[in-house]
Design an enzyme around this catalytic site. Structure first.
Site, PDB file in Angstrom:
ATOM      1  CG  HIS A 404       4.535  17.137  -7.281  1.00  0.00           C
ATOM      2  ND1 HIS A 404       3.609  17.146  -6.057  1.00  0.00           N
ATOM      3  CD2 HIS A 404       3.828  17.546  -8.359  1.00  0.00           C
ATOM      4  CE1 HIS A 404       2.559  17.667  -6.422  1.00  0.00           C
ATOM      5  NE2 HIS A 404       2.747  17.988  -7.756  1.00  0.00           N
ATOM      6  CE  LYS A 599       5.418   8.925   6.132  1.00  0.00           C
ATOM      7  NZ  LYS A 599       5.194  10.377   5.765  1.00  0.00           N
ATOM      8  NE  ARG A 600       4.191   3.436  -3.429  1.00  0.00           N
ATOM      9  CZ  ARG A 600       3.699   3.198  -4.475  1.00  0.00           C
ATOM     10  NH1 ARG A 600       2.682   3.205  -4.884  1.00  0.00           N
ATOM     11  NH2 ARG A 600       4.673   2.310  -5.343  1.00  0.00           N
ATOM     12  CE  LYS A 605       7.178   8.653   0.713  1.00  0.00           C
ATOM     13  NZ  LYS A 605       6.411  10.146   1.146  1.00  0.00           N
ATOM     14  CB  THR A 710      -0.568  15.515   1.847  1.00  0.00           C
ATOM     15  OG1 THR A 710      -0.494  14.365   1.238  1.00  0.00           O
ATOM     16  CG2 THR A 710      -0.223  16.576   0.994  1.00  0.00           C
ATOM     17  CE  LYS A 714      -3.794  12.742   3.344  1.00  0.00           C
ATOM     18  NZ  LYS A 714      -3.300  11.544   2.700  1.00  0.00           N
TER      19      LYS A 714
HETATM   20  C1  LIG Z   1      -2.170  11.359   2.000  1.00  0.00           C
HETATM   21  C2  LIG Z   1      -1.667  10.044   1.318  1.00  0.00           C
HETATM   22  C3  LIG Z   1      -0.574   9.787   0.988  1.00  0.00           C
HETATM   23  C4  LIG Z   1       0.904  10.666   1.054  1.00  0.00           C
HETATM   24  O1  LIG Z   1       1.121  10.341   2.551  1.00  0.00           O
HETATM   25  P1  LIG Z   1       2.732  10.857   2.716  1.00  0.00           P
HETATM   26  O2  LIG Z   1       3.024  10.358   4.160  1.00  0.00           O
HETATM   27  O3  LIG Z   1       2.720  12.444   2.654  1.00  0.00           O
HETATM   28  O4  LIG Z   1       3.725  10.744   1.548  1.00  0.00           O
HETATM   29  C5  LIG Z   1      -0.265   8.622   0.353  1.00  0.00           C
HETATM   30  N1  LIG Z   1      -1.074   7.548   0.159  1.00  0.00           N
HETATM   31  C6  LIG Z   1      -2.495   7.593   0.592  1.00  0.00           C
HETATM   32  C7  LIG Z   1      -3.528   6.683   0.463  1.00  0.00           C
HETATM   33  C8  LIG Z   1      -2.979   9.074   1.457  1.00  0.00           C
HETATM   34  O5  LIG Z   1      -4.024   9.227   1.830  1.00  0.00           O
END
Ligand SMILES: *Cc1c(COP(=O)(O)O)cnc(C)c1O
Length: 866
Positions: A404, A599-600, A605, A710, A714
């Site tokens: 990953h 995101k985290r 990032k 991911t 979305k």
């Molecule tokens: C989809 C999702 C992530 C992943 O987000 P990225 O921007 O791809 O790092 C992290 N946390 C939650 C709650 C998510 O639904």
């Protein structure tokens, strides 16, 4: 390898547990077509085309009231929303259990090849709404609870998120379970049942992140079934004595119990209901009686505490490792229990152990479950008396490994002294694997000592470490990355030697995906309904085959469709604005563009770049005349995300965002044109509110650092446009929707290494390199957003090495933001970009991704449940 069903196994009754009996008179007759005829008892049959027995509203209200009285022991005249949620959930659960039982019985009878997804994280979010959708009972339950004086939306809000994961990796696992169940694939998940999931994030008055425990099990969890009868003893410590050959005996040490909890995973539009089995640790005996009797109460409960501690809490780090003993204990506890369970199930079908890989495939989600490799070796060698070569052959045809990340700090290593103490037998096996492997490498590449050192399972140093990624590659049949670019990078960098040794065919790509059930229909019912009405096809058609979304392109120029498209976005923006008003007390301008990064928190990032960009915009607007300001595109910027509690720079970034928001949102000169919100406690449920409301979202990692991402998928599925770097799955999204429909900026991956080299060895002052960014950093230092000194450590990471290359990308980032503003001015063009983006997201369904795994790796087939 084949996965054909043994014809003899069809119709065979399930193997019985010891001392188990069939209820007298309840043995079903099975006719030739496999149809069961139950002799008597309450008829639980489904009408054709339905997914559960409790379809009509009066049955639902009856079962609801029944649960209020019996399961909850509450009174019908005194029930709050929480109680009503619990009663409704238990009644839905009745349906799931029936389907779950039928599915498991079917799998046991037909014994197809099964795949197991081992993941230390499952970020499931809420279950209630998803269960209703997948069972097709949403309307009926809504009506049912209405008749009883409740509102379904309010009840849905009462459920706590199951936050058993940090971020993308855990959410991916959850999407994959949904897709497996929906496609009727025999796939089970295995994980840990943490007492406390990902911490709750609070924001202190000074803007810093505080962490509180996440007691998600406080009000009971109706979605799980405790299985106290399914338990295994797991050993730690002790000593290992080698016998003749490659065998050994591992004894002594400490034993704890792993107890199973099952979570039902309903497929969408099918009765098929799969299983997620989570393990809880328990002391083998309640407490040490000897100590207790000797009056040493503390000693007596100590070991029981240490056993329970194993599954007490999820480690809150994303993309970093900490080398803590408890974490290694978690990993072994979970893999050992899961393997024991898988082996027991395999033994029920009475096949020789050499056929194990024809019946079982195990996917390792990152290196976290890599101990499964030496653990299965240990069982085969020491307990099953299998010769080494045969055992290794079984291993390398059973396991599959997904990497990953290529970030060095995220590659797991375990200190040898720690491993030797906790898992002495496994370390021996790792040494043996390594010896044989290095001999083979030496034979293929004679005299290349550097190569041997790089490929070894053991990293030299003080202390020496076991390299888990190398072990996972050796023990797996196939290895994959999670987006095209990431898989290429993997093979060109950290796995290069392994590609040369094994050849190309062991390595491949599966681009990540997301489930359209949760990330379209559930989070954005307005959009799902619009698509349904426009295409005039059942929702199930496009929710199960996301490529069907392309059909909406036919209406892209239709003004009435465009108008409806905008209205859906607008109402989602209003829903988010309501949320902000309720939580932060701010009124949000819903006519403004919504710009979202959630995101985290992590340096790679680059939330920092986003907040610096906001400050830049603020300073620019501030310097304008009132006349000039009239041309500015009003914007609301949203951030959300958690930082690992020990990640100082990431936490400082949150503090900066919150304090910049305080200043900007209060400035009368600018606040109609620019506001900024940090929403605390990011979660799956919060994502479900934020994502459908976004006009533009940011995915701006340094090129080559985000394996896939991911949330980018979305947002795009929900008609939000993408502003991003040429990284991870952004690239494939652009390929699908067309480059003119995304906003790309920044250096490309091949440039990154050279730039870093220059930063290290030919540093240049930031004032020269990027005056625009230098100015922003100086404004922060000068105290414009509160005590500037606080942020110096964060600012210095950029002024000094700037490992993530903000100074290199900032100007093109600002330009890209301007391009977004310009594009937004032409509203019709923007709407068409939005429609195109949604229409072209077919590839990113997790159904496609799971099919890639099923075909490339697992060699399993769907098993339709009648
Ligand atoms: C989809 C999702 C992530 C992943 O987000 P990225 O921007 O791809 O790092 C992290 N946390 C939650 C709650 C998510 O639904």
């Amino acid at each position: 390898m084949t996965s054909t069903i043994d014809p003899k196994a069809i119709g065979k009754p399930a193997p019985k547990r010891k001392h188990a009996r069939t209820l007298t008179g309840y043995l079903p007759e099975v006719d030739e077509s496999g149809q069961e005829k139950w002799p008597r008892g309450e008829e639980k049959v489904w009408k054709e085309g339905t997914r559960g027995p409790d379809r009509d509203v009066s049955t639902i209200t009856k079962s609801f009231v029944n649960h209020v009285h019996t399961s909850l022991a509450r009174q019908a005249y005194n029930l709050d929303d929480l109680g009503a949620y619990q009663a409704a959930a238990l009644s839905v659960r009745d349906n799931l259990i029936i389907n779950w039982n039928a599915t498991q019985l079917n799998f046991t009878r037909k014994s197809p090849k099964r795949a197991y997804y081992l993941s230390l994280e499952f970020l499931m979010g809420r279950t209630f709404d998803n269960a209703l959708l997948n069972l097709g009972l949403k309307k009926e339950y809504s009506e049912g609870v209405n008749q009883l004086g409740f509102n379904l939306e309010d009840l849905l809000e009462k459920e706590r998120d199951a936050g058993l994961g940090n971020g993308g990796l855990g959410r991916l696992a959850a999407c994959y379970l949904d897709s497996s169940a929906s496609q009727e694939l025999p796939v089970w998940g295995y994980g840990l049942r943490y007492q406390f999931g990902i911490f709750q994030q609070l924001i202190a008055p000074d803007g810093s992140q505080l962490e509180a425990p996440d007691p998600w099990l406080q009000h009971d969890n109706p979605w799980e079934l405790p299985r106290p009868d399914v338990s295994y003893e797991i050993r730690f410590y002790g000593h290992s004595e080698r016998l003749d050959g490659m065998k050994a005996v591992w004894s002594g040490g400490q034993e704890v119990l792993a107890v199973a909890y099952d979570t039902m995973i309903p497929g969408y539009d099918t009765k098929n209901t799969n299983n997620l089995r989570l393990w809880e640790s328990k002391p083998k005996r309640g407490f040490d009686l000897n100590s207790f009797n000797a009056g040493d109460y503390e000693r007596a409960i100590e070991s029981s505490n240490s056993a329970a501690a194993i599954t007490s809490v999820l480690y809150p780090n994303d993309h970093t490792t900490f080398g803590k003993e408890l974490r290694l204990k978690q990993q072994y506890f979970w893999t050992a229990a899961s393997l024991a369970d898988i082996l027991r199930r395999f033994k029920n079908i009475d096949k020789p152990i050499t056929e194990f890989p024809e019946h079982v495939a195990i996917q390792l989600n990152d290196t976290h479950p890599t101990l499964a490799i030496p653990e299965l070796m240990r069982i085969l060698l020491d307990e099953e008396d299998v010769p080494w070569d045969v055992a290794w052959n079984i291993i390398t045809n059973t396991f599959f490994f997904t990497n990953h990340t290529v970030l060095p700090e995220a590659l797991e290593k375990w200190p040898i002294p720690l491993m030797e103490n906790l898992l002495p037998r496994h370390l021996q096996i790792i040494y043996d694997i390594n010896l044989l492997f290095l001999q083979a490498v030496e034979k293929k590449f004679p005299g290349d000592r550097d190569k041997l050192a790089r490929m070894s399972l053991i990293e030299e140093g003080f202390p020496k470490n076991v390299r888990m990624a190398n072990l996972a590659v050796l023990g797996s049949r196939k290895v994959n990355g999670v987006a095209e670019l990431h898989s290429e990078l993997l093979q060109a960098t950290i796995l290069k030697d392994f590609v040369e040794f094994y050849g190309q065919s062991k390595f491949f790509n599966v681009t990540n995906g997301i489930t359209p059930r949760r990330w379209l229909d559930q989070c954005n019912p307005g959009l799902s309904n619009l698509i349904h009405e426009t295409l005039r096809i059942p929702k199930a058609d496009f929710l199960k085959d996301l490529y069907k979304l392309e059909g909406i392109l036919e209406y892209i120029d239709n003004p009435s469709f465009q108008k409806k498209w905008v209205a859906v976005k607008q109402s989602n923006k209003e829903r988010l604005a309501n949320y902000v008003e309720n939580t932060l007390g701010y009124k949000v301008n819903t006519q403004a563009m919504f710009d979202v990064q959630i995101k985290r928190l992590h340096e790679y990032k680059r939330q920092t770049m986003n907040i610096f960009g906001v400050i830049y915009r603020y300073l620019t607007i501030k310097a304008m005349t009132p006349e000039e300001r009239k041309k500015v595109n009003p914007k609301v910027v949203f951030f959300a995300g958690k930082a690992a509690p020990g990640y100082y720079i990431a936490k400082l970034t949150i503090r900066l965002i919150v304090n910049v928001a305080r200043v900007i949102n209060a400035d009368p000169d600018t606040k109609d044109l620019l506001t900024l919100f940090f929403l605390s406690d990011y979660s799956v449920s919060l994502a479900e509110i934020l994502i459908p409301a976004s006009d533009i979202s940011q995915h701006i990692s340094t090129a080559g650092t985000e394996a896939s991402g991911t949330s980018n998928m979305k947002f795009c599925l929900n008609g939000g446009l993408l502003l991003g770097t040429v990284d991870g799955a952004n690239i494939e999204i652009a390929e699908e929707v067309g480059e003119s429909n995304v906003f790309f900026f920044g250096h490309l991956t091949p440039a990154v290494e050279d730039l870093r080299y220059q930063h290290m060895y030919h540093p240049q002052p930031i004032e020269q390199k990027c005056p625009n960014l230098a100015r922003v950093l100086n404004e922060i230092s000068s105290g414009r957003f509160g005590d500037g000194g606080v942020y110096e450590p964060l600012l210095n990471t950029i002024r000094n090495v700037d490992y993530y290359l903000l100074t290199e990308d900032f100007d093109s980032y600002i330009q890209a933001l301007a391009n977004v503003d310009n594009a937004y001015q032409n509203r019709v063009e923007w709407i068409k970009k939005s429609i195109t983006t949604t229409a072209k997201m077919g590839k990113f369904s997790s159904d496609r991704a799971i099919n890639d795994y099923a075909q490339e790796c697992w060699n399993i087939e769907s098993l339709h449940l009648k």
